[in-house]
Design a protein around this motif. Sequence first.
Motif, PDB file in Angstrom:
ATOM      1  N   LEU A 198      -3.641   7.103   5.535  1.00  0.00           N
ATOM      2  CA  LEU A 198      -2.519   7.510   4.687  1.00  0.00           C
ATOM      3  C   LEU A 198      -1.441   6.435   4.673  1.00  0.00           C
ATOM      4  O   LEU A 198      -1.185   5.803   5.665  1.00  0.00           O
ATOM      5  CB  LEU A 198      -1.926   8.835   5.160  1.00  0.00           C
ATOM      6  CG  LEU A 198      -2.780  10.073   4.956  1.00  0.00           C
ATOM      7  CD1 LEU A 198      -2.006  11.304   5.379  1.00  0.00           C
ATOM      8  CD2 LEU A 198      -3.199  10.229   3.504  1.00  0.00           C
ATOM      9  N   ARG A 214       2.016  -1.642   1.705  1.00  0.00           N
ATOM     10  CA  ARG A 214       0.800  -1.372   0.959  1.00  0.00           C
ATOM     11  C   ARG A 214      -0.420  -0.978   1.783  1.00  0.00           C
ATOM     12  O   ARG A 214      -0.853  -1.677   2.692  1.00  0.00           O
ATOM     13  CB  ARG A 214       0.493  -2.656   0.196  1.00  0.00           C
ATOM     14  CG  ARG A 214      -0.712  -2.608  -0.610  1.00  0.00           C
ATOM     15  CD  ARG A 214      -1.079  -4.035  -0.963  1.00  0.00           C
ATOM     16  NE  ARG A 214      -2.407  -4.000  -1.468  1.00  0.00           N
ATOM     17  CZ  ARG A 214      -2.716  -4.140  -2.737  1.00  0.00           C
ATOM     18  NH1 ARG A 214      -1.777  -4.392  -3.587  1.00  0.00           N
ATOM     19  NH2 ARG A 214      -3.940  -4.053  -3.132  1.00  0.00           N
ATOM     20  N   GLN A 215      -0.998   0.173   1.428  1.00  0.00           N
ATOM     21  CA  GLN A 215      -2.264   0.557   2.026  1.00  0.00           C
ATOM     22  C   GLN A 215      -3.315  -0.429   1.547  1.00  0.00           C
ATOM     23  O   GLN A 215      -3.211  -0.971   0.463  1.00  0.00           O
ATOM     24  CB  GLN A 215      -2.726   1.954   1.593  1.00  0.00           C
ATOM     25  CG  GLN A 215      -1.774   3.082   1.872  1.00  0.00           C
ATOM     26  CD  GLN A 215      -0.958   3.441   0.651  1.00  0.00           C
ATOM     27  OE1 GLN A 215      -0.358   2.585   0.006  1.00  0.00           O
ATOM     28  NE2 GLN A 215      -0.910   4.720   0.347  1.00  0.00           N
ATOM     29  N   SER A 229      -4.586   9.968  -2.294  1.00  0.00           N
ATOM     30  CA  SER A 229      -4.601   9.332  -3.613  1.00  0.00           C
ATOM     31  C   SER A 229      -3.247   8.772  -3.991  1.00  0.00           C
ATOM     32  O   SER A 229      -3.145   7.998  -4.914  1.00  0.00           O
ATOM     33  CB  SER A 229      -4.963  10.317  -4.716  1.00  0.00           C
ATOM     34  OG  SER A 229      -5.792  11.313  -4.275  1.00  0.00           O
ATOM     35  N   MET A 230      -2.203   9.249  -3.319  1.00  0.00           N
ATOM     36  CA  MET A 230      -0.870   8.841  -3.739  1.00  0.00           C
ATOM     37  C   MET A 230      -0.535   7.476  -3.182  1.00  0.00           C
ATOM     38  O   MET A 230      -0.559   7.283  -1.970  1.00  0.00           O
ATOM     39  CB  MET A 230       0.171   9.806  -3.180  1.00  0.00           C
ATOM     40  CG  MET A 230       0.207  11.120  -3.856  1.00  0.00           C
ATOM     41  SD  MET A 230       1.510  12.082  -3.113  1.00  0.00           S
ATOM     42  CE  MET A 230       2.940  11.364  -3.897  1.00  0.00           C
ATOM     43  N   PRO A 231      -0.175   6.533  -4.037  1.00  0.00           N
ATOM     44  CA  PRO A 231       0.356   5.296  -3.491  1.00  0.00           C
ATOM     45  C   PRO A 231       1.708   5.618  -2.854  1.00  0.00           C
ATOM     46  O   PRO A 231       2.442   6.460  -3.364  1.00  0.00           O
ATOM     47  CB  PRO A 231       0.535   4.393  -4.705  1.00  0.00           C
ATOM     48  CG  PRO A 231       0.202   5.193  -5.898  1.00  0.00           C
ATOM     49  CD  PRO A 231      -0.152   6.575  -5.498  1.00  0.00           C
ATOM     50  N   ARG A 232       2.008   5.011  -1.711  1.00  0.00           N
ATOM     51  CA  ARG A 232       3.244   5.348  -1.022  1.00  0.00           C
ATOM     52  C   ARG A 232       4.242   4.220  -1.163  1.00  0.00           C
ATOM     53  O   ARG A 232       3.948   3.084  -0.828  1.00  0.00           O
ATOM     54  CB  ARG A 232       2.960   5.577   0.465  1.00  0.00           C
ATOM     55  CG  ARG A 232       2.053   6.742   0.741  1.00  0.00           C
ATOM     56  CD  ARG A 232       2.756   8.053   0.581  1.00  0.00           C
ATOM     57  NE  ARG A 232       3.786   8.239   1.570  1.00  0.00           N
ATOM     58  CZ  ARG A 232       3.670   9.017   2.642  1.00  0.00           C
ATOM     59  NH1 ARG A 232       2.558   9.660   2.862  1.00  0.00           N
ATOM     60  NH2 ARG A 232       4.671   9.139   3.482  1.00  0.00           N
ATOM     61  N   MET A 233       5.441   4.596  -1.610  1.00  0.00           N
ATOM     62  CA  MET A 233       6.478   3.587  -1.713  1.00  0.00           C
ATOM     63  C   MET A 233       7.064   3.285  -0.342  1.00  0.00           C
ATOM     64  O   MET A 233       7.608   2.225  -0.100  1.00  0.00           O
ATOM     65  CB  MET A 233       7.570   4.100  -2.633  1.00  0.00           C
ATOM     66  CG  MET A 233       8.525   3.047  -3.053  1.00  0.00           C
ATOM     67  SD  MET A 233       9.893   3.760  -3.915  1.00  0.00           S
ATOM     68  CE  MET A 233      10.726   4.611  -2.592  1.00  0.00           C
ATOM     69  N   ASP A 234       6.938   4.258   0.572  1.00  0.00           N
ATOM     70  CA  ASP A 234       7.561   4.105   1.877  1.00  0.00           C
ATOM     71  C   ASP A 234       6.606   3.497   2.890  1.00  0.00           C
ATOM     72  O   ASP A 234       6.806   3.632   4.088  1.00  0.00           O
ATOM     73  CB  ASP A 234       8.085   5.455   2.382  1.00  0.00           C
ATOM     74  CG  ASP A 234       6.998   6.512   2.415  1.00  0.00           C
ATOM     75  OD1 ASP A 234       6.045   6.390   1.633  1.00  0.00           O
ATOM     76  OD2 ASP A 234       7.101   7.450   3.213  1.00  0.00           O
ATOM     77  N   ARG A 235       5.534   2.885   2.424  1.00  0.00           N
ATOM     78  CA  ARG A 235       4.632   2.231   3.352  1.00  0.00           C
ATOM     79  C   ARG A 235       4.398   0.834   2.855  1.00  0.00           C
ATOM     80  O   ARG A 235       4.341   0.600   1.656  1.00  0.00           O
ATOM     81  CB  ARG A 235       3.266   2.926   3.355  1.00  0.00           C
ATOM     82  CG  ARG A 235       3.307   4.350   3.810  1.00  0.00           C
ATOM     83  CD  ARG A 235       3.025   4.417   5.297  1.00  0.00           C
ATOM     84  NE  ARG A 235       2.689   5.765   5.700  1.00  0.00           N
ATOM     85  CZ  ARG A 235       3.562   6.724   5.892  1.00  0.00           C
ATOM     86  NH1 ARG A 235       4.830   6.500   5.704  1.00  0.00           N
ATOM     87  NH2 ARG A 235       3.173   7.924   6.267  1.00  0.00           N
ATOM     88  N   ILE A 258      14.408   3.128   1.743  1.00  0.00           N
ATOM     89  CA  ILE A 258      13.118   3.794   1.659  1.00  0.00           C
ATOM     90  C   ILE A 258      12.863   4.734   2.808  1.00  0.00           C
ATOM     91  O   ILE A 258      12.485   5.882   2.622  1.00  0.00           O
ATOM     92  CB  ILE A 258      12.013   2.742   1.517  1.00  0.00           C
ATOM     93  CG1 ILE A 258      12.201   2.097   0.157  1.00  0.00           C
ATOM     94  CG2 ILE A 258      10.645   3.347   1.704  1.00  0.00           C
ATOM     95  CD1 ILE A 258      11.056   1.399  -0.386  1.00  0.00           C
ATOM     96  N   ALA A 296      -5.677   7.433  -8.743  1.00  0.00           N
ATOM     97  CA  ALA A 296      -6.113   6.576  -7.645  1.00  0.00           C
ATOM     98  C   ALA A 296      -7.437   5.904  -7.984  1.00  0.00           C
ATOM     99  O   ALA A 296      -7.641   4.730  -7.658  1.00  0.00           O
ATOM    100  CB  ALA A 296      -6.248   7.403  -6.368  1.00  0.00           C
ATOM    101  N   ARG A 327      -6.141   0.349   0.520  1.00  0.00           N
ATOM    102  CA  ARG A 327      -6.813   0.905  -0.640  1.00  0.00           C
ATOM    103  C   ARG A 327      -6.493   2.394  -0.719  1.00  0.00           C
ATOM    104  O   ARG A 327      -6.322   3.047   0.294  1.00  0.00           O
ATOM    105  CB  ARG A 327      -8.310   0.737  -0.429  1.00  0.00           C
ATOM    106  CG  ARG A 327      -9.104   0.756  -1.670  1.00  0.00           C
ATOM    107  CD  ARG A 327     -10.405   0.037  -1.421  1.00  0.00           C
ATOM    108  NE  ARG A 327     -11.368   0.432  -2.427  1.00  0.00           N
ATOM    109  CZ  ARG A 327     -11.292   0.065  -3.690  1.00  0.00           C
ATOM    110  NH1 ARG A 327     -10.305  -0.691  -4.088  1.00  0.00           N
ATOM    111  NH2 ARG A 327     -12.191   0.456  -4.562  1.00  0.00           N
ATOM    112  N   LEU A 328      -6.405   2.901  -1.930  1.00  0.00           N
ATOM    113  CA  LEU A 328      -6.200   4.330  -2.075  1.00  0.00           C
ATOM    114  C   LEU A 328      -7.540   5.030  -1.865  1.00  0.00           C
ATOM    115  O   LEU A 328      -8.594   4.461  -2.120  1.00  0.00           O
ATOM    116  CB  LEU A 328      -5.693   4.639  -3.478  1.00  0.00           C
ATOM    117  CG  LEU A 328      -4.380   3.971  -3.861  1.00  0.00           C
ATOM    118  CD1 LEU A 328      -4.053   4.269  -5.309  1.00  0.00           C
ATOM    119  CD2 LEU A 328      -3.257   4.467  -2.973  1.00  0.00           C
TER     120      LEU A 328
END
Lengths: 369, 362
Positions: free
Chosen positions: B362, B281-282, B273-279, A354, A208, B284-285
């Motif tokens: 998150l 785009r955040q 810290s995990m980028p989420r595929m099911d969201r 998803i 990250a 920022r991490l």
Amino acid sequence: MTSTASQPAPAATTRTGEPLLEVQGVEKYFPGRRTGLLGQKGNPVKAVDGVSFSLGTGETLGLVGESGCGKSTTGRAVSKLIEPTGGTVRFEGRDVTNLSPRQMRPLRRELQMIFQDPYSSLNPRHTIGTVIGAPFAIQGERPKGGTKRAVQGLMERVGLNPEHYNRYPHEFSGGQRQRIGIARALALRPKLIVCDEPVSALDVSVQAQVVNLLEDLQSEFGLAYIFIAHDLSVVRHISDRVAVMYLGKIMEITDRDTLYEAPMHPYTHALLSAVPVPDPTTEARREKILLTGDLPSPSNPPSGCVFHTRCPKYKNELSESEREHCRTVEPVIEEKRPGQSVYCHFPQVRSDLIDGEPGPIRTTKPKAA
Amino acid sequence: MVDTSPSAAAVRDFADEQPFLVVDDLRVHFPTDDGLVKSVDGLSFELRRGEILGIVGESGSGKSVTAQAILGLHKGSQAKVTGRILLDDQDLVPLSENEMRRVRGDEVSMIFQDPLSSLHPFYTIGNQISEAYLVHHKVSKKEARQRTIEMLQKVGIPNAAGRYDDYPHQFSGGMRQRAMIAMALICQPKLLIADEPTTALDVTVQAQILELIKELRDELNSAVIIITHDLGVVAETCDQVVVMYGGQCVEKGAVDDLFAQPEMPYTWGLLGSMPRMDRVRQERLTPIPGSPPSLINVPKGCVFNPRCRFSDRVEGRRCFTEHPDLLPTTSTTHEVTRHEVRCHIPPEERQQILLTEIRPTL
């Protein structure tokens, strides 16, 4: 730096006039192994077979696919680390396909790479000051205030302690080494960086940090990235547009949210359904599309559509005459919906992969559960 | 093959069953020239037949060392292993190497991370798998071969009889991992430990392998430990999860509890810290600042304090002076696998922070 992050995907629209990079039908065939007594040449390995895309200034293109799909080779062919055997690569409108390494040298200022393995991409016998300063030496450039000061400035920018100028690579952790690789790529202020799996070898918390750094640098210097990765979550986070590759070809290319919310190619469907989501309730709802079999050999790809041997749709949904079509006629990648190009005879939008729920394409950030 | 996986939402409650594996205050310490490396320092958990436990953590958190200790792989090394590892009421810690060998491979077996370096390049795949069977069973070589071929079929190797005599280099990465699984399962172990079984694999192959592990769990009713750094894999496959940091368990509980109400700042850090595929785009991490602790000079007080953003929420610097205990949370919904967390922040405040500061990011 949220300014770039919150912008919508620039996609094709921000490109005014010339795109920064234009790739047209690029091929990389590795010669087949000689076999038998007379040394007859085997089939060439078609690592990259007719890949086309373009990239605007400050844009990020994600390249995803399974190992062996040709995504790294594409990155290397585009940055001319290996010579493409066909097609054209235009950088800022100039055809660079057939330039010799010497002719390429001035262009290296504009086009850099970050490699996957931070352990093998740094010379263990050079101090990191030398490593990061190497681009200046090679290009014969004398930065203002001297190389050392420029290098320390770069180190500070990527979050390394400038006092570590004289240390050797082994004294750094994986994440710090990746920062060294980034500082080196950044030294000459390039316009395009090809990042080959830059965060795959790192732990999530460090990953990250590096992803955030890459984003900050992009907005600060207006960099364009080709971001090669197999982790679809990272790619969704960082890319403006995403290309999915299989057996040397692009299966689907579109902007990031369309790819994840409304993918059309059966291979994209399978890839997305396979990525586990860190939420047990969603996870239980989602359909898993399991692909059977292994990747076919790129020296002897299947006839017709290269994906038909593993395609769940071909196997379960199509009629015999449709299958015949898949087996004999190779699809061409073409725009099936605005801004969404797909290599498939029978593409179909799916929006339930998803979160496990079919529905309209989400456009807003969902509320926290 | 399209199949909808069965609803895992209802995490099984294993209330009626006796624990099959009990790890109690396990410590694995390595003496080195620089000092004592405390790789695992006071780890406890219980596991029942048919249950899948996920151990999550970053590199150096002690998750693999734990697995090796259960298999008795530290015997004969410098390592000091203390505590109890009860497998079906038999303590494995005091066993000698010879006694351990009878348990290993038969009752407990392991799938290693890197299938290429765990398979011997000079022996055929079939040979290596049947060897494991021959060691623990009095059968002829022919029977062992038959059994191996069955096993290879079961893990989905096409033309298993024909591939029996292939060497590891002739297999693709996914097939090698399948061969490793066949080897681990040929003696029908009651406890299977998978150390990062899918880390080196593509997502499509990962999905197949995880599916396979779940199928085999259902068939043999084995207990399974999956070691991973991917919280997605945990959410998909596990019933119970242990989050490790600096050789200690910092949070554990049933998967639905832990993901619904994570309470340890380190777990928040991992999720952030995990980028989420099911969201979508955040913005920022939110990475965890700093790097994992040295296992020689473990921080005083809470192991996570140098990287914790919330240590100022605790009165009187307790985070820096007093080692927190692993205590049940107020939100735990499972009686047997209680949700426990090692943190000084008062529970109400923790939940408040989660709600107002963590969830939205998150």
